[in-house]
Design an enzyme around this catalytic site. Structure first.
Site, PDB file in Angstrom:
ATOM      1  N   TYR A 152       0.864  -1.189   0.000  1.00  0.00           N
ATOM      2  CA  TYR A 152       0.000   0.000   0.000  1.00  0.00           C
ATOM      3  C   TYR A 152       0.892   1.227   0.000  1.00  0.00           C
ATOM      4  CZ  TYR A 152      -3.407   3.467   1.665  1.00  0.00           C
ATOM      5  OH  TYR A 152      -4.204   4.575   1.803  1.00  0.00           O
ATOM      6  N   ASP A 191       9.330   2.829  -0.084  1.00  0.00           N
ATOM      7  CA  ASP A 191       8.267   3.441   0.705  1.00  0.00           C
ATOM      8  C   ASP A 191       8.479   2.995   2.152  1.00  0.00           C
ATOM      9  OD1 ASP A 191       6.030   4.188   2.060  1.00  0.00           O
ATOM     10  OD2 ASP A 191       4.617   3.621   0.479  1.00  0.00           O
ATOM     11  N   LYS A 248       4.347   8.871   9.162  1.00  0.00           N
ATOM     12  CA  LYS A 248       4.167   8.263  10.499  1.00  0.00           C
ATOM     13  C   LYS A 248       5.193   8.762  11.519  1.00  0.00           C
ATOM     14  CE  LYS A 248       1.582   4.460   8.493  1.00  0.00           C
ATOM     15  NZ  LYS A 248       0.220   4.350   8.860  1.00  0.00           N
TER      16      LYS A 248
HETATM   17  N1  PLP Z   1       2.848   4.160   2.401  1.00  0.00           N
HETATM   18  C1  PLP Z   1       2.736   3.217   3.348  1.00  0.00           C
HETATM   19  C2  PLP Z   1       3.710   2.075   3.380  1.00  0.00           C
HETATM   20  C3  PLP Z   1       1.730   3.306   4.310  1.00  0.00           C
HETATM   21  O1  PLP Z   1       1.614   2.353   5.236  1.00  0.00           O
HETATM   22  C4  PLP Z   1       0.848   4.408   4.263  1.00  0.00           C
HETATM   23  C5  PLP Z   1      -0.244   4.521   5.243  1.00  0.00           C
HETATM   24  O2  PLP Z   1      -0.519   3.657   6.017  1.00  0.00           O
HETATM   25  C6  PLP Z   1       1.016   5.360   3.259  1.00  0.00           C
HETATM   26  C7  PLP Z   1       2.020   5.212   2.344  1.00  0.00           C
HETATM   27  C8  PLP Z   1       0.116   6.557   3.202  1.00  0.00           C
HETATM   28  O3  PLP Z   1       0.366   7.388   4.280  1.00  0.00           O
HETATM   29  P1  PLP Z   1      -0.780   8.402   4.806  1.00  0.00           P
HETATM   30  O4  PLP Z   1      -1.857   7.553   5.385  1.00  0.00           O
HETATM   31  O5  PLP Z   1      -0.062   9.251   5.812  1.00  0.00           O
HETATM   32  O6  PLP Z   1      -1.216   9.182   3.615  1.00  0.00           O
END
Ligand code: PLP
Length: 427
Positions: free
Chosen positions: A142, A237, A265
Site C-alpha cells: 500500500y 516506501d 508516520k
Molecule cells: N505508504 C505506506 C507504506 C503506508 O503504510 C501508508 C499509510 O498507512 C502510506 C504510504 C500513506 O500514508 P498516509 O496515510 O499518511 O497518507
C-alpha cells in the site's frame, strides 16, 4: 422509547460510514467502532472510561506512546510561538538537517503533510527524471491513496491490472504494472517486458499493509539490481518502516540504497507529516529550482516539525530502536510460549517493533500465501482481546506496533490477555 443516538450513529449522519479513514469503521472485525477520548503512554481510554492497552498507536506514528511528555512540550511550544507561517522557519531546517546528518542515502528532504503526498512526490520526480511514465508496484503493498497506486494484480502476472477502487481511469491503470512479492521469475519477466519504459519501482521494503510479509534480502537485492541495469529509479516506501525499525530504516538493515525514500508516520511524531527524500540530483528536480512541481499550504508545519524532531532525537538518545527490539522479541517469545499448547498455534511474525499474528504456523511472504481463515479468525481474537483490556488494530491484515511506553509489566499483561483471546478464538 429509544435512547440518545450513539456517537457512531451521529457520525454516520454527517460522515460517510461514520469515519474519516475506512479501517476505523471496524468492517473487518464487525461491530460498532469504539470511540476514544484520551491516550496516555501505552493506553487508550474509551469514551465511557475503559482503559485499553493500545497496539495500534495511531497505525504506527507513536513510537514513544501516547502523549509523550517531551513531544507534548515541543508541540505546546510550537503552538505558543504561532503554528503556521507559510514561510521559511528554522524548525523544518532543524528536522531536515538532523535527517540528512543521520541517514547516509538522504541528501535532501522535502516535507509534505502525509505519506500519500510523499509517494505522489516521489513518483512525479521519478517520471520527471526519467522521462518515462510506467510504474511498477507489488501486490499487497500500500502506498497511500494515490490513483496510480490503488491497483493490484489480476490473476495473471505483470501487466494485468485491476483497480482496487472505483474512480480510477483506464489510462491510469494501464501505466501501473503489478507483480507478486517474493517471485523472482515474475520480476524478471516484468523487467524484460517493461524495463526500458519503467520510471520507477516502488516497494515497501518491509511490506506491512497486508499482514507483515517479510521479504528475502536477496529478493530486494535482485530488484535493486534490475532497477539499476534498466535505468529505473528504486523508491523505498518507508512510511511504516522509516525511523521505526531503526534509524536508517530498511535501507540500513538491508544495506540497499534506494534512489528516493518516502517517509511518514514516525517522522512527525503523531502530527500530519510526510517527506520525500533522496539524492541531491533527483531531489533538486523539484520546484523552485527544477521542473517538477510540488507545493503545500501546510507543508513543514512547525508543530509537526518540532514534534517530529523531539520524537526522533528522544528515540535516538534512549537507544530506543535497540530497546524496542529487545521488548518486542521478549513479548513475541512470551506470547508464543503461552499459546504453544494450541492444536494449531498462530504464527507471531515480527520485524523490530512491528508484529502480526497469522492464523496458521506459516510465515507468508506474499498475499496468496496468507491463510484464507485469517480475517474471520482475527475478528474473534480482536473482540476477545478488547474484552480482556487490549486494543489491537481492527483488521486481521493490519500490523501491531509497540512503543517505548509499553514497558515489561504492560507487555506481560498484554501477552496474558492476547494469549487468552487466541485460546478463546481457537475453542
Ligand atoms: N505508504 C505506506 C507504506 C503506508 O503504510 C501508508 C499509510 O498507512 C502510506 C504510504 C500513506 O500514508 P498516509 O496515510 O499518511 O497518507
Amino acid at each position: 422509547m429509544s435512547g440518545p443516538a450513539s456517537l457512531y450513529e451521529r457520525a454516520r449522519r454527517v460522515t460517510p460510514g461514520g469515519v474519516h479513514s475506512p479501517v476505523r469503521a471496524f468492517r473487518s472485525v464487525g461491530g460498532d467502532p469504539l470511540f476514544f477520548t484520551r491516550g496516555h503512554g501505552p493506553t487508550l481510554v474509551t469514551q465511557d472510561g475503559r482503559e485499553l492497552i493500545d497496539f495500534c498507536q495511531s497505525f504506527g506514528p507513536l513510537i514513544l506512546g501516547h502523549h509523550d511528555e517531551t513531544v507534548a512540550r515541543a508541540a505546546h511550544q510550537a503552538i505558543d510561538d504561532g503554528w503556521s507561517f507559510g514561510a521559511c522557519e528554522p524548525y523544518s531546517l532543524a528536522l531536515a538537517e538532523w535527517i540528512v546528518a543521520h541517514v547516509p542515502h538522504v541528501d535532501r528532504v522535502r516535507f509534505v503533510s502525509s505519506g500519500t503526498e510523499a509517494v505522489m512526490t516521489a513518483l512525479r520526480i521519478a517520471r520527471g527524471a526519467t522521462g518515462r511514465s510506467r510504474l511498477l508496484k507489488f501486490e499487497g503493498c500500500y502506498h497511500g491513496h494515490v490513483d496510480s497506486m490503488l491497483v493490484r494484480a489480476g490473476s495473471g502476472l505483470a501487466g494485468r491490472t485491476a483497480a482496487s477502487s472505483a474512480g480510477i481511469s483506464d489510462a491510469t491503470l494501464s501505466e501501473t504494472v503489478v507483480v507478486p512479492l517474493d517471485d523472482d521469475a515474475a520480476l524478471d519477466r516484468a523487467f524484460s517486458e517493461h524495463g526500458s519504459s519503467l520510471a520507477a519501482v516502488i516497494v515497501e521494503p518491509l511490506p506491512a499493509n497486508h499482514g507483515l510479509l517479510r521479504q528475502r534480502t536477496e529478493w530486494l537485492r535482485r530488484l535493486a539490481s534490475l532497477c539499476s541495469s534498466t535505468g529505473t529509479l528504486l523508491i523505498f516506501d518507508e512510511v511504516i518502516s522509516g525511523f521505526r525499525v531503526g534509524l536508517t530504516g530498511m535501507a540500513g538493515l538491508t544495506d540497499i540504497t534506494p534512489d528516493l525514500t518516502c517517509y511518514g508516520k514516525v517522522i512527525g511524531g503523531g502530527f500530519p507529516v510526510g517527506a520525500c527524500a533522496g539524492r541531491a540530483e533527483l531531489m533538486d528536480l523539484l520546484a523552485p529550482i527544477g521542473p517538477v512541481y510540488q507545493a503545500g499550504t501546510l507543508s513543514a508545519n512547525p508543530v509537526g516539525m518540532r514534534a517530529g524532531l523531539a520524537t526522533l532525537t528522544k528515540v535516538a538518545s534512549l537507544d530506543g530502536w535497540r530497546e524496542l527490539e529487545r521488548r518486542a522479541e521478549a513479548f513475541a517469545d512470551d506470547l508464543a510460549a503461552r499459546i504453544a499448547g494450541l492444536a494449531e498455534p498462530p504464527a507471531i511474525i515480527r520485524a523490530g517493533s512491528v508484529l502480526w499474528f497469522h492464523v496458521s504456523r506459516q510465515t507468508p511472504r506474499r498475499v496468496d500465501a496468507i491463510d484464507s481463515r485469517q480475517g474471520a479468525w482475527f475478528a474473534k481474537v480482536f473482540h476477545a482481546a478488547v474484552a480482556r483490556g487490549v486494543y489491537l488494530p481492527p483488521s486481521g491484515f493490519e500490523v501491531l506496533f509497540l512503543s517505548l511506553a509499553h514497558d515489561d509489566a504492560c507487555l506481560d499483561r498484554a501477552a496474558d490477555a492476547i494469549a487468552g483471546a487466541m485460546i478463546e478464538a481457537a475453542a
